[in-house]
Design a protein around this motif. Structure first.
Motif, PDB file in Angstrom:
ATOM      1  N   ALA A  63       0.875  -1.281  -0.063  1.00 41.34           N
ATOM      2  CA  ALA A  63      -0.066  -0.005  -0.117  1.00 41.34           C
ATOM      3  C   ALA A  63       0.698   1.211   0.088  1.00 41.34           C
ATOM      4  O   ALA A  63       2.169   1.293   0.520  1.00 41.34           O
ATOM      5  N   ASP A  64       0.340   2.084  -0.753  1.00 42.29           N
ATOM      6  CA  ASP A  64       1.202   3.518  -0.696  1.00 42.29           C
ATOM      7  C   ASP A  64       1.025   4.222   0.892  1.00 42.29           C
ATOM      8  O   ASP A  64       1.877   4.848   1.367  1.00 42.29           O
ATOM      9  N   LYS A  65      -0.242   3.929   1.536  1.00 42.51           N
ATOM     10  CA  LYS A  65      -0.419   4.564   2.845  1.00 42.51           C
ATOM     11  C   LYS A  65      -1.584   3.801   3.327  1.00 42.51           C
ATOM     12  O   LYS A  65      -2.473   3.170   2.884  1.00 42.51           O
ATOM     13  N   SER A  66      -1.402   3.348   4.739  1.00 41.00           N
ATOM     14  CA  SER A  66      -2.410   2.869   5.474  1.00 41.00           C
ATOM     15  C   SER A  66      -2.803   3.169   6.820  1.00 41.00           C
ATOM     16  O   SER A  66      -2.012   3.922   7.188  1.00 41.00           O
ATOM     17  N   SER A  67      -3.914   2.912   7.296  1.00 42.29           N
ATOM     18  CA  SER A  67      -4.415   3.450   8.455  1.00 42.29           C
ATOM     19  C   SER A  67      -3.842   2.553   9.619  1.00 42.29           C
ATOM     20  O   SER A  67      -4.075   1.319   9.424  1.00 42.29           O
ATOM     21  N   PHE A  68      -3.413   3.098  10.735  1.00 40.53           N
ATOM     22  CA  PHE A  68      -2.843   2.508  11.778  1.00 40.53           C
ATOM     23  C   PHE A  68      -3.724   2.895  12.907  1.00 40.53           C
ATOM     24  O   PHE A  68      -3.332   2.411  14.328  1.00 40.53           O
ATOM     25  N   ALA A  69      -4.830   3.411  12.528  1.00 39.66           N
ATOM     26  CA  ALA A  69      -5.696   4.052  13.677  1.00 39.66           C
ATOM     27  C   ALA A  69      -6.338   2.571  14.531  1.00 39.66           C
ATOM     28  O   ALA A  69      -6.704   1.445  14.042  1.00 39.66           O
ATOM     29  N   PRO A  70      -6.521   2.546  15.902  1.00 36.32           N
ATOM     30  CA  PRO A  70      -6.723   1.372  16.660  1.00 36.32           C
ATOM     31  C   PRO A  70      -8.140   0.680  16.301  1.00 36.32           C
ATOM     32  O   PRO A  70      -8.394  -0.340  16.310  1.00 36.32           O
ATOM     33  N   TRP A  71      -9.314   1.711  16.069  1.00 39.68           N
ATOM     34  CA  TRP A  71     -10.434   1.491  15.759  1.00 39.68           C
ATOM     35  C   TRP A  71     -10.603   0.753  14.406  1.00 39.68           C
ATOM     36  O   TRP A  71     -11.266  -0.269  14.213  1.00 39.68           O
ATOM     37  N   ASP A  72      -9.810   1.388  13.457  1.00 36.29           N
ATOM     38  CA  ASP A  72      -9.876   0.680  12.076  1.00 36.29           C
ATOM     39  C   ASP A  72      -9.172  -0.736  12.151  1.00 36.29           C
ATOM     40  O   ASP A  72      -9.801  -1.635  11.672  1.00 36.29           O
ATOM     41  N   SER A  73      -8.118  -0.806  13.047  1.00 39.65           N
ATOM     42  CA  SER A  73      -7.497  -2.280  13.014  1.00 39.65           C
ATOM     43  C   SER A  73      -8.590  -3.255  13.926  1.00 39.65           C
ATOM     44  O   SER A  73      -8.635  -4.299  13.324  1.00 39.65           O
ATOM     45  N   MET A  74      -9.472  -2.812  14.792  1.00 41.22           N
ATOM     46  CA  MET A  74     -10.119  -3.574  15.670  1.00 41.22           C
ATOM     47  C   MET A  74     -11.307  -4.067  14.482  1.00 41.22           C
ATOM     48  O   MET A  74     -11.649  -5.293  14.733  1.00 41.22           O
ATOM     49  N   ILE A  75     -11.860  -3.128  13.945  1.00 44.41           N
ATOM     50  CA  ILE A  75     -13.159  -3.597  12.986  1.00 44.41           C
ATOM     51  C   ILE A  75     -12.719  -4.551  11.788  1.00 44.41           C
ATOM     52  O   ILE A  75     -13.209  -5.347  11.384  1.00 44.41           O
ATOM     53  N   THR A  76     -11.525  -4.233  11.534  1.00 51.07           N
ATOM     54  CA  THR A  76     -10.869  -4.983  10.449  1.00 51.07           C
ATOM     55  C   THR A  76     -10.527  -6.505  10.962  1.00 51.07           C
ATOM     56  O   THR A  76     -10.957  -7.383  10.316  1.00 51.07           O
ATOM     57  N   LEU A  77      -9.960  -6.486  12.116  1.00 48.94           N
ATOM     58  CA  LEU A  77      -9.881  -8.121  12.665  1.00 48.94           C
ATOM     59  C   LEU A  77     -11.274  -8.795  12.751  1.00 48.94           C
ATOM     60  O   LEU A  77     -11.312  -9.693  12.552  1.00 48.94           O
ATOM     61  N   GLY A  78     -12.138  -7.930  13.436  1.00 47.92           N
ATOM     62  CA  GLY A  78     -13.525  -8.569  13.478  1.00 47.92           C
ATOM     63  C   GLY A  78     -14.113  -8.775  12.289  1.00 47.92           C
ATOM     64  O   GLY A  78     -14.803 -10.098  12.013  1.00 47.92           O
ATOM     65  N   GLY A  79     -14.083  -7.771  11.324  1.00 51.70           N
ATOM     66  CA  GLY A  79     -14.799  -8.280   9.893  1.00 51.70           C
ATOM     67  C   GLY A  79     -13.897  -9.448   9.313  1.00 51.70           C
ATOM     68  O   GLY A  79     -14.673 -10.071   8.288  1.00 51.70           O
ATOM     69  N   THR A  80     -12.710  -9.635   9.513  1.00 50.91           N
ATOM     70  CA  THR A  80     -11.897 -10.537   8.679  1.00 50.91           C
ATOM     71  C   THR A  80     -12.068 -11.988   9.358  1.00 50.91           C
ATOM     72  O   THR A  80     -12.242 -13.027   8.511  1.00 50.91           O
ATOM     73  N   PHE A  81     -11.940 -12.047  10.619  1.00 49.59           N
ATOM     74  CA  PHE A  81     -11.673 -13.121  11.175  1.00 49.59           C
ATOM     75  C   PHE A  81     -12.948 -13.822  11.817  1.00 49.59           C
ATOM     76  O   PHE A  81     -12.963 -15.057  12.238  1.00 49.59           O
ATOM     77  N   THR A  82     -13.898 -13.029  12.050  1.00 52.39           N
ATOM     78  CA  THR A  82     -15.322 -13.536  12.709  1.00 52.39           C
ATOM     79  C   THR A  82     -15.866 -14.535  11.764  1.00 52.39           C
ATOM     80  O   THR A  82     -16.190 -15.689  12.616  1.00 52.39           O
ATOM     81  N   PRO A  83     -16.081 -14.451  10.355  1.00 54.58           N
ATOM     82  CA  PRO A  83     -16.423 -15.490   9.865  1.00 54.58           C
ATOM     83  C   PRO A  83     -15.725 -16.672   9.731  1.00 54.58           C
ATOM     84  O   PRO A  83     -16.210 -17.695   9.473  1.00 54.58           O
ATOM     85  N   LEU A  84     -14.369 -16.594  10.036  1.00 59.07           N
ATOM     86  CA  LEU A  84     -13.521 -17.919  10.100  1.00 59.07           C
ATOM     87  C   LEU A  84     -13.683 -18.844  11.298  1.00 59.07           C
ATOM     88  O   LEU A  84     -13.160 -19.867  11.375  1.00 59.07           O
ATOM     89  N   LEU A  85     -14.714 -18.283  12.203  1.00 56.23           N
ATOM     90  CA  LEU A  85     -14.885 -18.923  13.405  1.00 56.23           C
ATOM     91  C   LEU A  85     -16.342 -20.102  13.182  1.00 56.23           C
ATOM     92  O   LEU A  85     -16.480 -20.692  13.649  1.00 56.23           O
ATOM     93  N   LEU A  86     -16.930 -19.761  11.858  1.00 53.48           N
ATOM     94  CA  LEU A  86     -17.858 -20.556  11.475  1.00 53.48           C
ATOM     95  C   LEU A  86     -17.429 -21.892  11.317  1.00 53.48           C
ATOM     96  O   LEU A  86     -16.241 -22.267  10.614  1.00 53.48           O
ATOM     97  N   ARG A  87     -18.258 -22.891  11.569  1.00 49.10           N
ATOM     98  CA  ARG A  87     -18.018 -24.205  11.522  1.00 49.10           C
ATOM     99  C   ARG A  87     -19.033 -24.946  10.956  1.00 49.10           C
ATOM    100  O   ARG A  87     -20.445 -24.647  11.226  1.00 49.10           O
ATOM    101  N   PRO A  88     -18.973 -26.201   9.990  1.00 48.74           N
ATOM    102  CA  PRO A  88     -20.057 -26.882   9.405  1.00 48.74           C
ATOM    103  C   PRO A  88     -20.671 -27.635  10.389  1.00 48.74           C
ATOM    104  O   PRO A  88     -20.056 -28.109  11.358  1.00 48.74           O
ATOM    105  N   VAL A  89     -21.908 -27.921  10.153  1.00 49.30           N
ATOM    106  CA  VAL A  89     -22.439 -29.027  10.950  1.00 49.30           C
ATOM    107  C   VAL A  89     -22.384 -30.142  10.643  1.00 49.30           C
ATOM    108  O   VAL A  89     -22.449 -30.503   9.248  1.00 49.30           O
ATOM    109  N   GLU A  90     -22.734 -31.028  11.257  1.00 52.03           N
ATOM    110  CA  GLU A  90     -22.654 -32.558  10.827  1.00 52.03           C
ATOM    111  C   GLU A  90     -23.888 -32.952  10.054  1.00 52.03           C
ATOM    112  O   GLU A  90     -24.645 -33.706  10.609  1.00 52.03           O
ATOM    113  N   ALA A  91     -23.969 -32.577   8.735  1.00 49.67           N
ATOM    114  CA  ALA A  91     -25.246 -32.889   8.107  1.00 49.67           C
ATOM    115  C   ALA A  91     -24.606 -33.839   6.899  1.00 49.67           C
ATOM    116  O   ALA A  91     -23.690 -33.565   6.249  1.00 49.67           O
TER     117      ALA A  91
END
Length: 206
Positions: A63-91
């Protein structure tokens, strides 16, 4: 000296990208194992999509320039990794409705990632402003695709935890849109893009 510093910086970037790509790879592996047991198409769709994300994290342009604001980092982590906690059911099978929605979402995500190409990123950052592909229609097509794909996934893998995770992921994506647009609005090229592409997530809706 400068060459040595450049090499170290490149190595640090590569290691950081690898650490980000690994959770996507582990998430894909969990669903590949589910596919091996039950042969559910929804599981293999997740494998394809997450493998694609992992690949573009590894090869993305700096990147030419990135945001290092704590709020931006927090919501990025939440938006990126929350879906990775999904798990398939045994169907042993998928519902057709969920499968159709997930296929649509996955196809949109693949088109979105290919449109973004090496400009793929996580935190708000300035790379090349994309105007082609799905970015002609909405400013955040990947977030739209994630939402559609997650909804289809939830239909076929419903439990209370997965429901909570999908809703949390959607909230994080909406927050990320505001955060990214606030950061990018300092660039005239993005202001012009916003004027030409009025819809953030869903054409004629939002």
């Amino acid at each position: 000296m400068k060459h040595g510093q450049s090499s170290l910086s490149g190595l640090a970037t590569a290691l950081a990208n690898l650490s980000i790509a690994l959770p996507f790879a582990f998430f894909a592996a969990a669903h590949l194992a589910n596919f091996a047991r039950h042969h559910r198409p929804s599981a293999i769709l997740v494998v394809v999509l997450e493998a694609l994300f992992a690949f573009f994290v590894l090869v993305r342009a700096p990147a030419d320039k990135s945001s290092f604001a704590p709020w931006d980092s927090m919501i990025t982590l939440g938006g990126t990794f929350t879906p990775l906690l999904l798990r398939p059911v045994e169907a042993n099978h998928d519902l057709v409705a969920g499968e159709v929605v997930q296929v649509i979402g996955t196809c949109l995500a693949v088109l979105g990632v290919l449109s973004l190409n090496r400009s793929f990123g996580l935190v708000p950052a300035h790379r090349e402003i994309k105007r082609e592909g799905l970015y002609r229609w909405v400013r955040h097509p990947l977030y739209c695709a994630y939402t559609v794909s997650n909804a289809g996934y939830l239909v076929n893998n419903f439990n209370v935890l997965n429901l909570a995770l999908v809703l949390a992921a959607l909230a994080f994506q909406v927050l990320r849109i505001s955060s990214e647009e606030r950061f990018l609005s300092q660039y005239p090229s993005y202001a012009d893009y916003k004027a030409r592409t009025p819809w953030r997530l869903i054409p004629f809706v939002y």
